[in-house]
Design an enzyme around this catalytic site. Structure first.
Site, PDB file in Angstrom:
ATOM      1  CG  HIS A 184     -12.958   7.815  -1.979  1.00 27.31           C
ATOM      2  ND1 HIS A 184     -12.087   8.284  -0.542  1.00 27.31           N
ATOM      3  CD2 HIS A 184     -12.243   6.468  -1.548  1.00 27.31           C
ATOM      4  CE1 HIS A 184     -11.648   7.422   0.567  1.00 27.31           C
ATOM      5  NE2 HIS A 184     -11.996   6.065  -0.457  1.00 27.31           N
TER       6      HIS A 184
ATOM      7  N   PRO B 178       0.802  11.384  -3.009  1.00 29.77           N
ATOM      8  CG  PRO B 178       0.612   9.349  -1.188  1.00 29.77           C
ATOM      9  CD  PRO B 178      -0.173   9.603  -1.824  1.00 29.77           C
TER      10      PRO B 178
ATOM     11  CG  LEU C 165      -2.207   0.971   1.487  1.00 32.98           C
ATOM     12  CD1 LEU C 165      -3.232   0.063   2.723  1.00 32.98           C
ATOM     13  CD2 LEU C 165      -2.070   2.317   0.802  1.00 32.98           C
ATOM     14  CB  ALA C 166       3.908   2.375  -0.683  1.00 33.02           C
ATOM     15  CD  GLU C 167      -0.915   5.404  -2.425  1.00 30.90           C
ATOM     16  OE1 GLU C 167      -0.067   5.983  -1.926  1.00 30.90           O
ATOM     17  OE2 GLU C 167      -2.334   4.489  -2.274  1.00 30.90           O
TER      18      GLU C 167
ATOM     19  CD  GLN D   3      -7.735   0.685  -3.544  1.00 32.01           C
ATOM     20  OE1 GLN D   3      -7.586   1.443  -2.566  1.00 32.01           O
ATOM     21  NE2 GLN D   3      -7.813  -0.264  -4.000  1.00 32.01           N
ATOM     22  CG  PHE D   4     -10.816   5.891  -4.634  1.00 31.34           C
ATOM     23  CD1 PHE D   4     -12.257   5.951  -5.063  1.00 31.34           C
ATOM     24  CD2 PHE D   4     -10.340   5.087  -4.087  1.00 31.34           C
ATOM     25  CE1 PHE D   4     -13.164   5.195  -5.195  1.00 31.34           C
ATOM     26  CE2 PHE D   4     -11.346   3.854  -3.831  1.00 31.34           C
ATOM     27  CZ  PHE D   4     -12.633   3.914  -4.023  1.00 31.34           C
ATOM     28  CG  ASP D   5     -10.080  10.499  -7.172  1.00 29.82           C
ATOM     29  OD1 ASP D   5     -11.060  11.617  -6.222  1.00 29.82           O
ATOM     30  OD2 ASP D   5     -11.628  10.365  -7.876  1.00 29.82           O
ATOM     31  N   GLY D   6      -7.612  11.362  -5.274  1.00 26.59           N
ATOM     32  CA  GLY D   6      -7.182  11.818  -4.347  1.00 26.59           C
ATOM     33  C   GLY D   6      -6.063  10.945  -3.473  1.00 26.59           C
TER      34      GLY D   6
END
Lengths: 355, 376
Positions: free
Chosen positions: A147, A107, A76-78, A100-103
């Protein structure tokens, strides 16, 4: 043998139709599958894209069919997702990553803007980084904070990135494959509120294009071109992603008041196809840009400036923008007050027609 | 911890086995020594109330009253056990599932649902409760927590010589967050600055669909070893053990001895959120195994074995839980839709010309609908 005998003397069976009815989500899924079939170097990475198939199920079934080496559930690390994709792409892989989502793209903002966007330039073209970043974006689904955002202008302001947003299942299917074939990094913004909209998808045309020599460059050119979604003569409505449907609805309602609205689906935000935009605006003399992102410093500002530079003497009215306010995306009870609506678009149509 | 994976139960600090029997622990038992039966009944009550609220919120989401709900089901011991050692000077940075901690910090639990009903992004005064807003951006708050802790230290709230006056920060996040750059940077900043902070990782074994084994090859607490930080793994479904290790860790931090990382191994008994479907990625056998280890049942068994859970107490808690459900339902349904102009409130602390121009436009635009109503 029986089959052979029975087919003798009959007309050759028709080739199976290449047209299917798909949702936007299923069309992108089919496009990813086709790209993975075409090129073993295409790999998918992201959070929950494996057995779960992504939170919007856009990668549904791909983990099962292509295995965990090509459909990778990442930590879990953009920043890690985009950063490692850059390294893979330097060895000829074609990573397609899902944020996963725009917001939650931020990162990775550093990796995208300081590395992904610049490596080709910094290396005098010796390094290409054909990474595709898929981003479910925009609002209207009653989601919680972070989101529902539309951050495309932040990336369009960064030289070196191509930014596209499909509005229809056909474009979802075609453009994801064109984006993957492109040698440049592409941010692929998917209008999440439209994921469940259905439309006809011809699966053959883009395959022919991409299988041909120079297919990638043709694809890049096509995904960078705007599309006249509905012709008209009085006002040009410019939209992309989630607001194309709204623009088309506005055109239908405006027609009842005798106003002929041309809707242009930009498809690409970087670059913007100004040939198509200017040809339309020079005919209609009126332009309105509709997007969900805040109007201030947004895509519409760039379009309005270019139209005033290149078509000033054709204009009958100022170029207007309809979009989000200069506020954070509000709680979902207020999102339909924040987002561009039919009323607000029609108000803008009335305003430009009043000139 | 050598050679074990991130879900191993080996070596966890445990003071109650899963049948509710007390077990020995040389280092931490002393931190639970002072707990009276009254205290333990209080833990049980708080866990029951948290679950009652949580279940009600899940129902309200199913009924369309909430956009989304993020259940804390199964994590009550980790939350109540750890929050039970907090006192006034301490400051909490939660992620977004810490409803039990919110209860202990005096938040009226239904207030949490304003966010999940889409009315506002943050529904309580963080300073009043010394409980920060929920943060949905995974791990982002871990750095805020470190900075806040450093500032507490500068302000003389740490290692003052008067232990009762000292405070520290406790920062909650999950197993998934430990992969984020922000969290790793937070560990580094806390360590090199000797910040008064306890990182409390609820390893509930899933980041949505991904097992903790996708985030780490080793126990998450080992992340702290790399930065030279004290750390401990505890059975997160044992409220007494969680209380004990957190009491030790907070004392450590408040005294100025530096940061600590606690990993509480627990299990997310429900879905990630009401939008999630866990049947796609985990087995019923796994769920059954952990249902056997339900944290509330464990403490209940322990209290019963002591003969310290009298029927009238059980009845009074049941009544409180029922009331919690009722109050939650009524509160959610009673909230009027907030006025539209709230969109423009608090974007800046001082007036901003662009926002004011858009607010003015919006008010005029809205008024045209009112005019149209009058004209009709």
């Amino acid at each position: 043998m029986t089959a052979t005998v029975s087919s003798q003397g009959e007309a050759a069976p028709e080739a199976p139709s290449t047209v299917r009815t798909l949702t936007l989500a299923a069309a992108i899924n089919a496009g990813l599958r086709a790209a993975m079939d075409r090129d073993p170097k295409v790999v998918l990475m992201g959070e929950d894209i494996g057995p779960l198939g992504g939170v919007f199920r856009v990668t549904d079934g791909l983990h099962k069919d292509f295995g965990e080496r090509r459909v990778i559930d990442t930590p879990l690390a953009e920043s890690g997702i985009v950063g490692t994709a850059i390294g893979m792409s330097m060895r000829g892989y074609r990573p397609v990553v899902e944020i996963q989502f725009d917001g939650f793209i931020f990162p990775a903002y550093d990796q995208i803007t300081t590395s992904l966007a610049k490596l080709h330039y910094r290396s005098q073209g010796r390094i290409t980084v054909p990474v595709v970043i898929r981003v479910p974006f925009a609002g209207g689904i009653g989601a919680i904070e972070h989101h529902s955002e539309s951050p495309e202008a932040l990336f369009a302001h960064t030289p070196g990135l191509r930014i596209v947003a499909p509005a229809t299942p056909q474009d979802g299917f075609d453009m994801i494959q064109q984006a993957i074939a492109s040698p440049d990094p592409v941010l692929f913004f998917e209008p999440k509120a439209r994921y469940w909209d259905k439309g006809e998808v011809d699966t053959a045309r883009v395959a022919t294009q991409l299988d041909a020599d120079a297919g990638a460059s043709q694809g890049t050119a096509e995904m960078g071109s705007a599309r006249v979604a509905s012709p008209g003569s009085d006002v040009t409505l410019l939209a992309y992603g989630p607001t194309v449907r709204l623009a088309l609805q506005s055109a239908v309602v405006a027609a009842k008041d005798g106003v002929s609205v041309e809707v242009i689906d930009l498809r690409s935000i970087s670059p913007i196809d100004f040939d198509t935009v200017l040809a339309s605006v020079k005919r209609t003399g009126r332009a309105i840009v509709v997007h969900e992102a805040p109007v201030a410093f947004g895509t519409g500002a760039e379009i309005a400036a270019r139209i005033s530079e290149l078509a000033f003497f054709h204009l009958e009215a100022p170029v207007l923008r309809v979009g989000g306010f200069h506020t954070p995306y509000p709680g979902s009870t207020h999102e339909h007050d924040y987002l561009p609506s039919l009323d607000r678009v029609l108000d803008a149509v009335d305003a430009v027609m009043a000139h | 911890m050598a050679g074990i994976g991130p879900l191993s139960e080996e070596g966890l600090v445990r003071l109650l086995n899963y049948k509710g029997k007390r077990v020995k622990n040389a280092k931490f038992a002393s931190y639970a020594e002072d707990l009276t039966p009254d205290d333990l009944r209080g833990f049980w009550r708080d866990m029951m109330l948290t679950r009652a609220f949580d279940n009600e919120a899940t129902s309200l989401q199913r009924q369309g009253e909430l956009g989304l709900w993020v259940a804390s089901l199964g994590q009550e011991a980790a939350q109540i056990g750890s929050a039970s050692v907090l006192r006034d000077p301490d400051y909490v940075f939660p992620s977004y599932r810490e409803h039990g901690v919110a209860l202990k910090r005096g938040i009226d639990l239904p207030e949490i649902l304003r966010t999940f009903r889409g009315h506002q992004h943050g529904a309580w005064d963080p300073a009043a409760h010394r409980f920060h807003l929920y943060t949905l951006v995974i791990g982002a708050h871990s750095l805020h927590a470190v900075g806040y802790a450093q500032a507490m230290d500068w302000d003389g709230l740490v290692g003052s010589g008067k232990p009762e006056a000292d405070g520290a920060v406790i920062c909650y996040f999950g197993d998934g967050a430990t992969s984020q750059g922000d969290v790793n940077e937070a560990l580094i900043f806390a360590s090199v600055n000797n910040a008064p902070i306890v990182f409390f990782v609820q390893n509930n074994q899933f980041a949505i669909s991904e097992s903790t084994t996708r985030q780490s090859k080793v126990p998450l607490a080992q992340r702290a070893d790399g930065v030279g930080m004290e750390n401990v793994r505890v059975d997160g479904n044992d409220a007494i053990a969680v209380h004990a290790v957190t009491a030790w860790a907070m004392e450590h931090a408040r005294s100025g001895a530096g940061p600590v990382m606690i990993e509480a191994l627990t299990y997310r008994m429900g879905a990630h959120t009401t939008s999630d479907d866990p049947t796609k990625y985990r087995t019923k056998a796994d769920e059954d195994y952990w249902r056997e280890r339900d944290p509330i049942a464990r403490l209940e068994a322990h209290l019963n074995s002591l003969g310290e859970l009298p029927e009238d107490f059980v009845d009074s808690v049941a009544a409180e839980c029922k009331e919690m459900g009722k109050r939650t339902r009524e509160a959610v349904r009673s909230w009027p839709k907030p006025p539209k102009h709230l969109i423009f409130e608090h974007v800046y602390a001082e007036p901003h010309a662009r926002v004011e121009a858009e607010r003015t436009w919006f008010e005029r635009y809205e008024a045209t609908f009112a005019d149209a109503e009058v004209a009709r």
